[in-house]
Design an enzyme around this catalytic site. Sequence first.
Site, PDB file in Angstrom:
ATOM      1  N   SER A   1      54.704  32.930  20.150  1.00  0.00           N
ATOM      2  CA  SER A   1      54.320  34.018  21.042  1.00  0.00           C
ATOM      3  C   SER A   1      54.328  35.382  20.364  1.00  0.00           C
ATOM      4  CB  SER A   1      55.247  34.048  22.260  1.00  0.00           C
ATOM      5  OG  SER A   1      56.595  34.223  21.860  1.00  0.00           O
TER       6      SER A   1
ATOM      7  N   ASP B   1      62.523  42.462  25.107  1.00  0.00           N
ATOM      8  CA  ASP B   1      63.321  41.691  26.054  1.00  0.00           C
ATOM      9  C   ASP B   1      64.477  40.962  25.362  1.00  0.00           C
ATOM     10  OD1 ASP B   1      61.951  39.809  24.609  1.00  0.00           O
ATOM     11  OD2 ASP B   1      60.849  38.959  26.298  1.00  0.00           O
TER      12      ASP B   1
ATOM     13  N   HIS C   1      61.176  39.144  22.063  1.00  0.00           N
ATOM     14  CA  HIS C   1      59.840  39.557  21.636  1.00  0.00           C
ATOM     15  C   HIS C   1      59.847  41.017  21.182  1.00  0.00           C
ATOM     16  CE1 HIS C   1      59.249  36.189  24.520  1.00  0.00           C
ATOM     17  NE2 HIS C   1      58.420  35.787  23.563  1.00  0.00           N
TER      18      HIS C   1
END
Length: 265
Positions: free
Chosen positions: A24, A213, A216
Amino acid sequence: MALCEAASGGCALLWPRVLLFGDSITQFSFQQGGWGASLADRLVRKCDVLNRGFSGYNTRWAKIILPRLIRKGNSLDSPVAVTIFFGANDSALKVPRNKVHLEYPCSSRTDENPKQHIPLAEYVANLESMVGYLQEAGVPRSRVVLITPPPLCEAAWEQECLLQGCKLNRLNSVVGEYAGACLQVAQDCGIDVLDLWTLMQKDSQDFSSYLSDGLHLSPKGNEFLFSHLWPLIEKKVSSLPLLLPYWRDVAEAKPELSLLGDGDR
């Protein structure tokens, strides 16, 4: 010289490519201010930057899909640079804190083998396998950059987990083990590596601002990654010309004389 193939009307340009392969953190890198977007902007008209990030993926799955992204036997299609950026998911705890067994995204399952966790030894083997495959596919090790996972801000990530009704499922110390393993693979294979985990914690600095967070990257973290990655990529693409002439250099009377060449400036 730019690569090209014969085509009616001139030489069909084969635009060089930089391939970003990861989870991600790579998938999100084309968002505004992302490190991948910054790389694409820096390399505009020299090569395409392809985002092949897959949110939630680990090296076990990455190894399986890599041959679908880069095929053997087509040297003209070989990327000029490849980043391999996995570990944030591989390092997920097999048994999360408080012995609550959860997958990510969090669920109520009590599976003792969460989908994302990959044992450290297998993580190493998977990275080595992908580097080896790239070499077989015509991408020499000099074109590859490994990137370690960034550090984990446990307090922030725990809050994200709690919002989804689950317990903390990662620990920074464990992420560090995977980062160290990634470094060792790079050393053993003789390839470049960007050690995000160490750099972001250099001199015991507060690295939380690099993360949105806890896991990320934040805008500051994206900027940090790009600033350290660019020198590694630049030396791999420095010989690439600007594709097609600068507009002031296009022949006014017969522009095709300028525009139907081999793509060099």
